[in-house]
Design a protein around this motif. Sequence first.
Motif, short mmCIF file in Angstrom:
data_model
loop_
_atom_site.label_atom_id
_atom_site.label_comp_id
_atom_site.label_asym_id
_atom_site.label_seq_id
_atom_site.Cartn_x
_atom_site.Cartn_y
_atom_site.Cartn_z
N SER A 216 47.32 -31.68 -39.61
CA SER A 216 46.24 -32.62 -39.94
C SER A 216 44.98 -31.89 -40.40
O SER A 216 44.31 -32.32 -41.35
CB SER A 216 45.91 -33.50 -38.73
OG SER A 216 47.00 -34.31 -38.38
N LEU A 217 44.66 -30.79 -39.74
CA LEU A 217 43.49 -30.00 -40.13
C LEU A 217 43.66 -29.42 -41.52
O LEU A 217 42.75 -29.49 -42.36
CB LEU A 217 43.24 -28.89 -39.12
CG LEU A 217 42.55 -29.30 -37.81
CD1 LEU A 217 42.74 -28.23 -36.74
CD2 LEU A 217 41.07 -29.56 -38.04
N GLN A 218 44.82 -28.87 -41.80
CA GLN A 218 45.08 -28.29 -43.12
C GLN A 218 45.06 -29.37 -44.20
O GLN A 218 44.53 -29.14 -45.30
CB GLN A 218 46.44 -27.58 -43.11
CG GLN A 218 46.46 -26.31 -42.28
CD GLN A 218 47.85 -25.74 -42.13
OE1 GLN A 218 48.83 -26.33 -42.56
NE2 GLN A 218 47.94 -24.56 -41.53
N PHE A 221 41.44 -30.46 -45.20
CA PHE A 221 40.70 -29.52 -46.03
C PHE A 221 41.42 -29.15 -47.32
O PHE A 221 40.99 -28.24 -48.03
CB PHE A 221 40.39 -28.25 -45.23
CG PHE A 221 39.30 -28.42 -44.22
CD1 PHE A 221 37.97 -28.40 -44.60
CD2 PHE A 221 39.60 -28.63 -42.88
CE1 PHE A 221 36.96 -28.57 -43.68
CE2 PHE A 221 38.59 -28.80 -41.95
CZ PHE A 221 37.27 -28.76 -42.34
N ARG A 222 42.50 -29.82 -47.65
CA ARG A 222 43.22 -29.51 -48.88
C ARG A 222 42.42 -30.02 -50.08
O ARG A 222 41.77 -31.08 -50.00
CB ARG A 222 44.62 -30.12 -48.87
CG ARG A 222 44.67 -31.51 -49.46
CD ARG A 222 45.92 -32.27 -49.13
NE ARG A 222 46.05 -33.44 -49.97
CZ ARG A 222 45.30 -34.52 -49.92
NH1 ARG A 222 44.29 -34.58 -49.06
NH2 ARG A 222 45.50 -35.54 -50.72
N LEU A 244 38.18 -31.53 -59.40
CA LEU A 244 38.85 -31.07 -58.18
C LEU A 244 37.83 -31.08 -57.05
O LEU A 244 36.82 -30.38 -57.11
CB LEU A 244 39.43 -29.67 -58.37
CG LEU A 244 40.33 -29.18 -57.22
CD1 LEU A 244 41.62 -30.00 -57.15
CD2 LEU A 244 40.66 -27.70 -57.37
N GLN A 245 38.12 -31.88 -56.04
CA GLN A 245 37.22 -32.02 -54.90
C GLN A 245 37.79 -31.26 -53.70
O GLN A 245 38.97 -31.40 -53.38
CB GLN A 245 37.03 -33.49 -54.53
CG GLN A 245 36.06 -33.73 -53.39
CD GLN A 245 36.00 -35.21 -53.02
OE1 GLN A 245 37.02 -35.88 -52.93
NE2 GLN A 245 34.80 -35.73 -52.85
N SER A 246 36.95 -30.47 -53.05
CA SER A 246 37.40 -29.73 -51.88
C SER A 246 36.25 -29.61 -50.88
O SER A 246 35.08 -29.66 -51.25
CB SER A 246 37.91 -28.34 -52.26
OG SER A 246 36.88 -27.58 -52.87
N MET A 247 36.61 -29.48 -49.62
CA MET A 247 35.62 -29.29 -48.55
C MET A 247 35.92 -27.98 -47.84
O MET A 247 37.08 -27.63 -47.61
CB MET A 247 35.66 -30.45 -47.56
CG MET A 247 35.06 -31.74 -48.12
SD MET A 247 34.91 -33.03 -46.86
CE MET A 247 36.64 -33.39 -46.58
N LYS A 248 34.84 -27.27 -47.50
CA LYS A 248 34.98 -25.99 -46.83
C LYS A 248 34.11 -25.95 -45.58
O LYS A 248 32.99 -26.44 -45.58
CB LYS A 248 34.59 -24.85 -47.78
CG LYS A 248 35.45 -24.79 -49.05
CD LYS A 248 35.07 -23.62 -49.93
CE LYS A 248 35.94 -23.58 -51.18
NZ LYS A 248 35.66 -22.40 -52.04
N GLN A 294 39.49 -22.40 -47.62
CA GLN A 294 39.02 -23.59 -46.93
C GLN A 294 37.82 -23.31 -46.04
O GLN A 294 37.35 -24.19 -45.34
CB GLN A 294 40.16 -24.18 -46.09
CG GLN A 294 41.31 -24.72 -46.95
CD GLN A 294 42.52 -25.12 -46.11
OE1 GLN A 294 42.82 -24.50 -45.08
NE2 GLN A 294 43.22 -26.16 -46.53
N CYS A 295 37.32 -22.08 -46.11
CA CYS A 295 36.17 -21.68 -45.29
C CYS A 295 35.07 -21.11 -46.18
O CYS A 295 35.34 -20.46 -47.17
CB CYS A 295 36.58 -20.64 -44.25
SG CYS A 295 37.94 -21.14 -43.18
#
Length: 388
Positions: A216-218, A221-222, A244-248, A294-295
């Motif tokens: 779920s965590l992975q 943040f995908r 492309l949307q991403s969260m870190k 992802q960080c």
Amino acid sequence: MGQTSGRQERSKKPEVAPREVMEAEIEIQNNKDETKEVKAKNQKLTSVFGLADLKNEAIGLYNLGQSCCLNSLLQVFLMNIRFTRILRRITVPSSPAQRRSSVPYQMLLLLEKMQCGKCKAVGPTELACCLSEHRVELFVQHDAAQLFLTLWNLLKKQMKKPELVEELCDLYTICIQEHVACQKCSFEVKSKSTMLTLPLPVLDANSHRLKTLEDSLQYFFRPEELTGQNMCFCQQCGRKTTFLQSMKLVHLPQTLTLHLKRFCFERSSRTHKLSHSLPFPQELDLRQVLTESQCQAEDSEKATWQYELFAVVAHSGSASCGHYCAYIRSLTDCKWYCFNDSEVCQVSWDDVKCTYGHSNLYWRETAYLLFYMKKHPQQPWPGVSECL
């Protein structure tokens, strides 16, 4: 307190008239009474601001009428020593009306009532009435994630000392950096935001069940491609394009709150509960779960991303009718307890694991909120070094 005024030097031993002796004795007695009153006030303040954390007994909260959600969250707050150390340093409101409407103060009084009493359970009546003044409805079923956010916002708003607000934020808030990048050119927008909880899905985009908390965590943040109706306007391209949307992750708090999105909406606008099994670990190392992409944090920050499970708020029943209870690991004796309104009992880790969920048992308890606490082996908090 006026004890030195009018005193004579003992070595001189002057002669004193009988009337003056009586007045002196009265003054001495008044000073003694005043000293007793001051001591009594100091003892009362000490019981509120200090001794409450020294008692290890777990105290339940009576259900006032569909208040199981509130009771569970209050137990999670007040069993967190890091939180109560902030709470004990609040500014006490000056007027009775202000005290009645102050959520931090009423929570502090409830803490005193729970820790200084000899009952197995107490009623959070005054705090519930205080919350009703702030439009938190009584005698209705609440969603634990929403009520947790409401309580936290009220605490943050009513704590008058800036340093306490900052400590409260450090204790609970998550910092995220969102990246939105055009897939046709190099244009990219970055923005930082804070969150109180990570709302983790239990299903993927194709409604397939995610198998573990780490999955779920992975998945949360995908990167996600924004196409079709979700395309964004690109300033460089001058038109809508695929982004492309991403969260870190940038920063994680001392108490990390994970919200498992067990309730979902159907096309019929009805809400149903997802009860399938989703195991979660006692120890969680985000460095091992998330990838480098992802960080967005320094190595010194990521070195602190090791957590141990502190509490679980579990829900039993359906989406429209259910019950909440809390499983909490005491930071003083390192044992797990189940807080089910007024009933409190010691449980095992196997009992906590029963909240993983089960596909065919919709009324069984399933974990809804997970609270993880940072491990600090170099700088342990007093009284909890053996636990963390």
